[in-house]
Design an enzyme around this catalytic site. Structure first.
Site, PDB file in Angstrom:
ATOM      1  N   GLY A  91     -15.809 110.444 124.404  1.00 18.44           N
ATOM      2  CA  GLY A  91     -15.961 110.993 123.983  1.00 18.44           C
ATOM      3  C   GLY A  91     -17.722 111.619 124.358  1.00 18.44           C
ATOM      4  NE  ARG A  92     -21.074 108.617 120.472  1.00 16.71           N
ATOM      5  CZ  ARG A  92     -22.191 107.830 119.904  1.00 16.71           C
ATOM      6  NH1 ARG A  92     -23.314 108.401 119.534  1.00 16.71           N
ATOM      7  NH2 ARG A  92     -21.958 106.853 118.969  1.00 16.71           N
ATOM      8  CG  ASP A 119     -23.677 115.538 119.680  1.00 17.47           C
ATOM      9  OD1 ASP A 119     -23.197 113.859 120.065  1.00 17.47           O
ATOM     10  OD2 ASP A 119     -24.588 115.524 119.012  1.00 17.47           O
ATOM     11  CG  ASP A 246     -11.292 103.611 117.874  1.00 12.84           C
ATOM     12  OD1 ASP A 246     -10.589 103.315 117.197  1.00 12.84           O
ATOM     13  OD2 ASP A 246     -12.213 104.763 118.090  1.00 12.84           O
TER      14      ASP A 246
HETATM   15  P1  AMP Z   1     -17.285 105.169 117.395  1.00 15.66           P
HETATM   16  O1  AMP Z   1     -16.544 104.732 116.094  1.00 15.66           O
HETATM   17  O2  AMP Z   1     -18.551 105.093 117.788  1.00 15.66           O
HETATM   18  O3  AMP Z   1     -17.087 104.281 118.880  1.00 15.66           O
HETATM   19  O4  AMP Z   1     -16.969 107.085 118.335  1.00 15.66           O
HETATM   20  C1  AMP Z   1     -15.528 106.752 117.848  1.00 15.66           C
HETATM   21  C2  AMP Z   1     -14.772 108.302 118.632  1.00 15.66           C
HETATM   22  O5  AMP Z   1     -15.455 109.090 118.630  1.00 15.66           O
HETATM   23  C3  AMP Z   1     -14.841 107.553 120.356  1.00 15.66           C
HETATM   24  O6  AMP Z   1     -14.568 107.871 120.687  1.00 15.66           O
HETATM   25  C4  AMP Z   1     -16.009 108.216 120.255  1.00 15.66           C
HETATM   26  O7  AMP Z   1     -16.327 108.453 121.520  1.00 15.66           O
HETATM   27  C5  AMP Z   1     -16.242 109.235 119.886  1.00 15.66           C
HETATM   28  N1  AMP Z   1     -17.664 110.509 119.307  1.00 15.66           N
HETATM   29  C6  AMP Z   1     -18.391 109.768 117.918  1.00 15.66           C
HETATM   30  N2  AMP Z   1     -19.924 110.152 118.415  1.00 15.66           N
HETATM   31  C7  AMP Z   1     -19.789 110.785 118.984  1.00 15.66           C
HETATM   32  C8  AMP Z   1     -20.541 111.843 119.676  1.00 15.66           C
HETATM   33  N3  AMP Z   1     -21.449 112.175 119.614  1.00 15.66           N
HETATM   34  N4  AMP Z   1     -20.296 113.142 120.670  1.00 15.66           N
HETATM   35  C9  AMP Z   1     -18.330 113.120 121.198  1.00 15.66           C
HETATM   36  N5  AMP Z   1     -18.258 111.810 120.731  1.00 15.66           N
HETATM   37  C10 AMP Z   1     -18.297 110.825 119.866  1.00 15.66           C
HETATM   38 MG    MG Z   2     -15.945 103.236 119.720  1.00 23.99          MG
END
Ligand code: AMP
Ligand code: MG
Length: 479
Positions: A91-92, A119, A246
């Site tokens: 997502g980022r 974002d 994930d």
């Molecule tokens: P994480 O737990 O941080 O690994 O993120 C979980 C999901 O949310 C993943 O698909 C990330 O890419 C997405 N994600 C987390 N923060 C953001 C952000 N600021 N913008 C877009 N996608 C995000």
């Molecule tokens: Mg992640």
């Protein structure tokens, strides 16, 4: 090699279009270098002075594209806190391509097809945490992604407060997650599941390529590597905080550093992620959760691998693969060269002891590494020395059965039990300074991260007990 000569390949794009989304980074405003990691540059044959090249900041900001590079976000799904989320993905983060077996990825470079309502950005604080900790884990001998550099910017993003956005350039030998398989399983796209397995084998387990039973053997590799990684986390006192499927790597690498923490005082139930109210991802739960995650992976792989065979492997994980990996790690920490009956019990008793003694995890093992029968140094660091005393009686008995000499044992233990780990209060100090434009402590911590077992007299103050008000805090997921 200079950046102009860096040439990337994009084998992931040979997969069907559903696996990824081609997308362009959105550059940050007024980007500036926070830190460059020459150690990681070596991995992809970049010169150690690459950060002097103005293209370096541009590379991280997505405005310099190396030869052969195409930017894309990968799709994946995953179980988040036990619940299936069918649509996640990078997502980022955007992948640039790979070289020398390393896949380059920018984290925080803007929205992708998988951003949902977020974002696409990453805050300076969480980016510094990821940058430093992945390097620290590597030098502690724990499989992990790496980081080449980090930039900050004037771009503002909203988190708990307004923050500046950053981008980290991460490197990994694979970015495929358990959740990548889950994505295709839950969509019932079994041909793509198989294509992904073939890709994973080619990228991560090439020695299995001509094996008729390669899918099952790939699963076995994932199980075993996950066991090794988790045993190492437990040994060093690392709490990941968001062990969603994930965030589980199919190479058993530590990935996606979020609200992680190293233990301060040993606490089996410590939960670094303060949004994890029930303690699903508590330090002591990590082995159980990794088993749960592996069962989810086995479900996702069930259309292409025998369920019975995978179940047997999962049973083995619980029965001996993980327990043996853990006992091996802990035996090394205790300086036990022989394997004797009763060692697993001694280790189990130690966990209870540490939990009850209110003693700093890292400091305990480092102090134990110099143990010569005089218990005073260990009493001095524990709030409940009596508890430690009881366990040491058993440890003395056990040591008397060792054939190695005391100096030999101590020497090995000092190479196994780090003097320095990156505790949250140290990272926070570096972040606070960096937010004021002073990146010196990021460099200091990068140096300390690379020398966990060395005596570094100028940084002695980071080797002691964590200051009381910084101990075992919960961290926010906001990143
Ligand atoms: P994480 O737990 O941080 O690994 O993120 C979980 C999901 O949310 C993943 O698909 C990330 O890419 C997405 N994600 C987390 N923060 C953001 C952000 N600021 N913008 C877009 N996608 C995000
Ligand atoms: Mg992640």
């Amino acid at each position: 090699m200079t950046l102009d000569n860096l040439t990337l390949q994009t084998p992931y794009l040979s997969l069907d279009e559903e696996f990824y989304n081609l997308t362009d980074p959105e550059p940050l405003d007024e980007p500036y270098l926070i830190s460059f990691n020459p150690e990681a540059a070596k991995l992809i044959n970049l010169d150690s002075n690459t950060s002097d090249d103005p293209h370096f900041v541009a590379l991280l900001n997505g405005t310099f594209s190396p030869k052969g590079s195409r930017t894309f976000a990968m799709c994946y799904a995953g179980h988040q806190f036990g619940n299936y989320n069918p649509w996640m993905g990078d997502g980022r983060a955007m992948n640039l391509g790979s070289v020398n077996g390393w896949n380059l990825q920018l984290k925080g470079c803007g929205e992708t097809l998988y951003s949902r309502t977020a974002d696409g950005r990453a805050a300076v604080h969480s980016s510094i945490r990821e940058y430093l900790m992945s390097e620290a884990m590597h030098h502690l001998g724990i499989p992990t992604t790496r980081a080449l550099g980090i930039i900050g910017s004037k771009t503002k993003i909203i988190r708990k407060r307004m923050e500046n956005a950053a981008i980290v350039l991460r490197l990994s030998t694979s970015w495929v997650r358990f959740g990548t398989f889950e994505y295709f399983y839950y969509r019932k796209e079994h041909t793509k599941l198989e294509a992904l397995a073939e890709y994973v084998i080619k990228e991560s387990y090439p020695y299995l390529q001509n094996d008729d039973d390669r899918f099952f053997k790939m699963f076995c590799e994932i199980v075993e590597r996950t066991a090794t990684m988790i045993a190492k986390w437990q040994g060093v006192g690392f709490n990941h905080g968001v062990m969603n499927t994930d965030n589980m790597s199919i190479e058993g690498l530590t990935i996606d550093y979020g609200p992680y923490a190293m233990l301060d005082d040993f606490n089996y139930n410590y939960v670094c992620n303060h949004t994890d109210r029930v303690g699903r991802y508590a330090y002591g739960e990590q082995p159980n959760i990794s088993y749960w995650n592996l069962t989810k992976l086995s479900e996702a792989l069930s259309p292409i691998i025998s369920k019975e065979k995978m179940q047997k492997k999962l049973d083995d994980f619980g029965a001996f693969i993980y327990p043996n990996a853990y006992v091996d790690i802990m035996s090394d920490k205790l300086g036990l060269a022989q394997k004797l009956d009763g060692d697993a019990q001694l280790i189990e008793d130690l966990v209870v002891t540490l939990h009850e003694a209110y003693v700093d995890h890292t400091l305990f093992f480092r102090t134990l590494s110099r143990y010569d029968g005089d218990r005073t140094p260990l009493y001095d660091i524990a709030m409940e020395p009596v508890v430690v005393d009881n366990w040491l009686k058993h440890y003395d008995d056990r040591l008397s059965q060792e054939t190695r000499t005391q100096p030999e044992r101590q020497k090995e233990m000092l190479k196994t039990n780090p003097k320095y780990v990156l505790k949250n209060h140290m990272l926070q100090e570096a972040i606070t300074l960096a937010e004021r434009g002073d990146f010196s402590m990021v460099e200091t911590l990068l140096h300390i991260a690379a020398h966990p077992y060395d005596e570094l007299p100028e940084f002695e103050h980071f080797a002691g007990e964590t200051p009381e008000h910084h101990k075992n805090l919960g961290l926010s997921c906001s990143s």
